[in-house]
Design a protein around this motif. Structure first.
Motif, PDB file in Angstrom:
ATOM      1  N   ASP A   1       0.837  -1.206   0.000  1.00 24.46           N
ATOM      2  CA  ASP A   1       0.000   0.000   0.000  1.00 24.46           C
ATOM      3  C   ASP A   1       0.874   1.259   0.000  1.00 24.46           C
ATOM      4  OD1 ASP A   1      -2.352  -1.588   0.187  1.00 24.46           O
ATOM      5  OD2 ASP A   1      -2.070  -1.734   2.360  1.00 24.46           O
ATOM      6  N   ALA A   2       1.984   1.194   0.735  1.00 23.81           N
ATOM      7  CA  ALA A   2       2.909   2.329   0.762  1.00 23.81           C
ATOM      8  C   ALA A   2       3.593   2.465  -0.598  1.00 23.81           C
ATOM      9  CB  ALA A   2       3.943   2.131   1.871  1.00 23.81           C
TER      10      ALA A   2
ATOM     11  N   ALA B   1      -7.083   8.739  -5.542  1.00 19.02           N
ATOM     12  CA  ALA B   1      -6.980   7.285  -5.404  1.00 19.02           C
ATOM     13  C   ALA B   1      -7.034   6.896  -3.933  1.00 19.02           C
ATOM     14  CB  ALA B   1      -5.667   6.808  -6.012  1.00 19.02           C
ATOM     15  N   VAL B   2      -7.899   5.941  -3.633  1.00 18.82           N
ATOM     16  CA  VAL B   2      -8.020   5.413  -2.269  1.00 18.82           C
ATOM     17  C   VAL B   2      -7.121   4.189  -2.167  1.00 18.82           C
ATOM     18  CG1 VAL B   2      -9.591   4.390  -0.571  1.00 18.82           C
ATOM     19  CG2 VAL B   2     -10.418   6.207  -2.102  1.00 18.82           C
ATOM     20  N   PRO B   3      -6.119   4.186  -1.255  1.00 22.31           N
ATOM     21  CA  PRO B   3      -5.274   2.993  -1.132  1.00 22.31           C
ATOM     22  C   PRO B   3      -5.994   1.876  -0.370  1.00 22.31           C
ATOM     23  CG  PRO B   3      -4.572   4.670   0.444  1.00 22.31           C
ATOM     24  CD  PRO B   3      -5.732   5.260  -0.333  1.00 22.31           C
ATOM     25  N   GLY B   4      -5.339   0.709  -0.299  1.00 23.52           N
ATOM     26  CA  GLY B   4      -5.866  -0.421   0.492  1.00 23.52           C
ATOM     27  C   GLY B   4      -6.447  -1.508  -0.388  1.00 23.52           C
ATOM     28  N   TRP B   5      -5.958  -2.741  -0.166  1.00 20.37           N
ATOM     29  CA  TRP B   5      -6.429  -3.876  -0.973  1.00 20.37           C
ATOM     30  C   TRP B   5      -7.086  -4.975  -0.141  1.00 20.37           C
ATOM     31  CZ3 TRP B   5      -1.512  -4.481  -4.593  1.00 20.37           C
ATOM     32  CH2 TRP B   5      -1.581  -3.524  -5.596  1.00 20.37           C
TER      33      TRP B   5
ATOM     34  N   ALA C   1      -8.985  -7.029  -2.596  1.00 15.80           N
ATOM     35  CA  ALA C   1      -9.711  -6.163  -3.533  1.00 15.80           C
ATOM     36  C   ALA C   1      -8.816  -5.478  -4.559  1.00 15.80           C
ATOM     37  CB  ALA C   1     -10.496  -5.124  -2.737  1.00 15.80           C
ATOM     38  N   ARG C   2      -7.689  -6.086  -4.915  1.00 15.36           N
ATOM     39  CA  ARG C   2      -6.842  -5.448  -5.940  1.00 15.36           C
ATOM     40  C   ARG C   2      -7.552  -5.464  -7.289  1.00 15.36           C
ATOM     41  NH1 ARG C   2      -3.276  -7.510  -9.609  1.00 15.36           N
ATOM     42  NH2 ARG C   2      -2.755  -9.443  -8.528  1.00 15.36           N
ATOM     43  N   ARG C   3      -7.582  -4.299  -7.943  1.00 15.27           N
ATOM     44  CA  ARG C   3      -8.217  -4.151  -9.248  1.00 15.27           C
ATOM     45  C   ARG C   3      -7.157  -3.741 -10.268  1.00 15.27           C
ATOM     46  NH1 ARG C   3     -13.603  -3.352  -8.768  1.00 15.27           N
ATOM     47  NH2 ARG C   3     -13.548  -4.173 -10.886  1.00 15.27           N
ATOM     48  N   PRO C   4      -7.480  -3.758 -11.576  1.00 15.04           N
ATOM     49  CA  PRO C   4      -6.480  -3.383 -12.587  1.00 15.04           C
ATOM     50  C   PRO C   4      -6.015  -1.927 -12.464  1.00 15.04           C
ATOM     51  CG  PRO C   4      -8.351  -4.537 -13.579  1.00 15.04           C
ATOM     52  CD  PRO C   4      -8.729  -4.259 -12.158  1.00 15.04           C
ATOM     53  N   THR C   5      -6.842  -1.082 -11.843  1.00 19.21           N
ATOM     54  CA  THR C   5      -6.480   0.323 -11.632  1.00 19.21           C
ATOM     55  C   THR C   5      -6.587   0.644 -10.145  1.00 19.21           C
ATOM     56  OG1 THR C   5      -7.434   0.861 -13.763  1.00 19.21           O
ATOM     57  CG2 THR C   5      -7.085   2.697 -12.273  1.00 19.21           C
ATOM     58  N   VAL C   6      -5.646   1.453  -9.640  1.00 17.63           N
ATOM     59  CA  VAL C   6      -5.749   1.911  -8.254  1.00 17.63           C
ATOM     60  C   VAL C   6      -6.668   3.121  -8.232  1.00 17.63           C
ATOM     61  CG1 VAL C   6      -4.489   2.907  -6.309  1.00 17.63           C
ATOM     62  CG2 VAL C   6      -3.423   1.110  -7.687  1.00 17.63           C
ATOM     63  N   GLN C   7      -7.839   2.980  -7.651  1.00 21.14           N
ATOM     64  CA  GLN C   7      -8.764   4.110  -7.523  1.00 21.14           C
ATOM     65  C   GLN C   7      -9.693   3.924  -6.317  1.00 21.14           C
ATOM     66  OE1 GLN C   7     -11.481   4.761 -10.785  1.00 21.14           O
ATOM     67  NE2 GLN C   7     -11.868   6.881 -10.166  1.00 21.14           N
ATOM     68  N   HIS C   8     -10.414   2.806  -6.320  1.00 23.27           N
ATOM     69  CA  HIS C   8     -11.344   2.557  -5.218  1.00 23.27           C
ATOM     70  C   HIS C   8     -10.752   1.491  -4.305  1.00 23.27           C
ATOM     71  CE1 HIS C   8     -14.225   4.998  -7.249  1.00 23.27           C
ATOM     72  NE2 HIS C   8     -14.256   4.219  -8.304  1.00 23.27           N
TER      73      HIS C   8
END
Ligand SMILES: NC(=O)c1ccc[n+]([C@@H]2O[C@H](COP(=O)([O-])OP(=O)(O)OC[C@H]3O[C@@H](n4cnc5c(N)ncnc54)[C@H](OP(=O)(O)O)[C@@H]3O)[C@@H](O)[C@H]2O)c1
Length: 316
Positions: A47-48, A65-69, A95-102
């Protein structure tokens, strides 16, 4: 009118202290997605790295962009054609997605229901939120890409961290012998998790210490630390043995071993297996610290030291 939520977010890559906490639009669940009220979100070194822009080449970001997976929470709403869960179900997901946003350091997240599994009921919500990323990483390393068998000897480099904590416990569920490596202060901790032998990497050469406790060598090395612990111990791996690293894509290794680098993938089926193991009493999640959403920058600064024990969790 759009619905708002509290979230931590960054508007550009850079130093961690520029992460803000404020109000963002709540993501709505699309087709096949569920909206989850996040109650606990595990903090991970990645996350960092994401907030610093270190993964931008492989996983681009859209700002804010909201961090955290990682997350555990309750189902709030099911999108069109999402049928597996009902409002109020207690779940967890990587919750890792192809783009870091939510990301998950927010009150709500919308994610495909195929990522989501029922959370362990014998653990608390906070403990459950610390599992998905590290649990899946250890599970995939030992059982999907690796093939750890009963009676084999596993060396875990970084045994007291988030991933190592899960690796030691998962390895014991199949009857492996486990040697855990961490600093002196974490020797008892690794034993409590089930490690048969422990080694302090600061007390001398790790390879020599492994030879002392496993004179015939080890069958499997799980490399989940940085530093030179792998260089020192690689010669203790038996010919034909397995090496899985999650921190080094191309280590210097002999020809006669099976090597794979693993980058963890979302997998709800594996999360369900981990839930069953936890509910049967085989998995503990020692949470060393919790932070609220306003403290995400501090939590990320601490996690990137790579010396936190067990899990750190955000409670949005
Ligand atoms: N590829 C992937 O999919 C993936 C997934 C998850 C994590 N990772 C990476 O894997 C690493 C571990 O993640 P984590 O969440 O478990 O981190 P963590 O919680 O910070 O744990 C780090 C562990 O490494 C130990 N350690 C530190 N320096 C060491 C050294 N020189 N020799 C041996 N052990 C040492 C620590 O023990 P002490 O505190 O006692 O020093 C601790 O047990 C991180 O670099 C992370 O980014 C990769």
């Amino acid at each position: 009118m759009s619905i708002q939520m509290k979230a931590s977010y960054f508007e550009e890559f850079g130093e961690l202290d520029q992460i803000k906490t404020g109000t963002l639009e709540r993501p709505e669940p699309g087709e096949g997605e569920v909206l989850v009220r996040v109650k606990a979100a595990g903090v991970n070194p990645v996350d960092a790295a994401v907030a610093r822009g270190m993964l931008n080449e492989v996983i681009p970001a859209e700002f804010p962009a909201v961090p955290g997976w990682d997350m555990a929470g309750t189902i709030e709403e099911c999108g069109y054609a999402a049928h597996r869960f009902q409002k109020g179900d207690q779940v967890y997901a990587y919750a890792r997605r192809p783009t870091v946003q939510h990301g998950t350091f927010a009150e709500y997240i919308s994610i495909p229901e195929s990522y989501v599994a029922k959370r362990p009921q014998q653990l608390t919500m906070v403990e459950s939120g610390g599992i998905p990323l590290v649990g899946l990483t250890a599970y995939q390393a030992l059982f999907q890409f690796g093939d750890l068998q009963e009676g084999q000897t596993l060396l875990v480099l970084g045994g007291s961290g988030g991933v190592g904590t899960m690796a030691i416990q998962l390895a014991k569920t199949v009857g492996a012998n486990v040697i855990g490596v961490a600093s002196e202060q974490n020797q008892d901790y690794m034993e409590e998790l089930g490690a048969d032998k422990t080694i302090d990497y600061k007390a001398g050469n790790i390879g020599k210490a492994v030879q002392n406790v496993a004179p015939d060598g080890v069958d499997f090395i799980f490399h989940c630390s940085r530093g030179n612990s792998l260089n020192q111990s690689i010669d203790t791996l038996k010919s034909g043995g397995q090496l899985i690293s999650i921190t080094n894509r191309s280590p210097e290794i002999p020809d006669d071993i099976k090597f794979q680098y693993v980058f963890v993938e979302p997998n709800a089926k594996q999360l369900t297996h981990i839930q069953q193991l936890a509910d049967d009493g085989h998995i503990k999640v020692p949470v060393s610290k919790t932070f609220d959403l306003d403290e995400v920058a501090t939590a990320l600064q601490e996690i990137e030291s790579l010396h936190t024990q067990g899990k750190t969790v955000i409670t949005p």
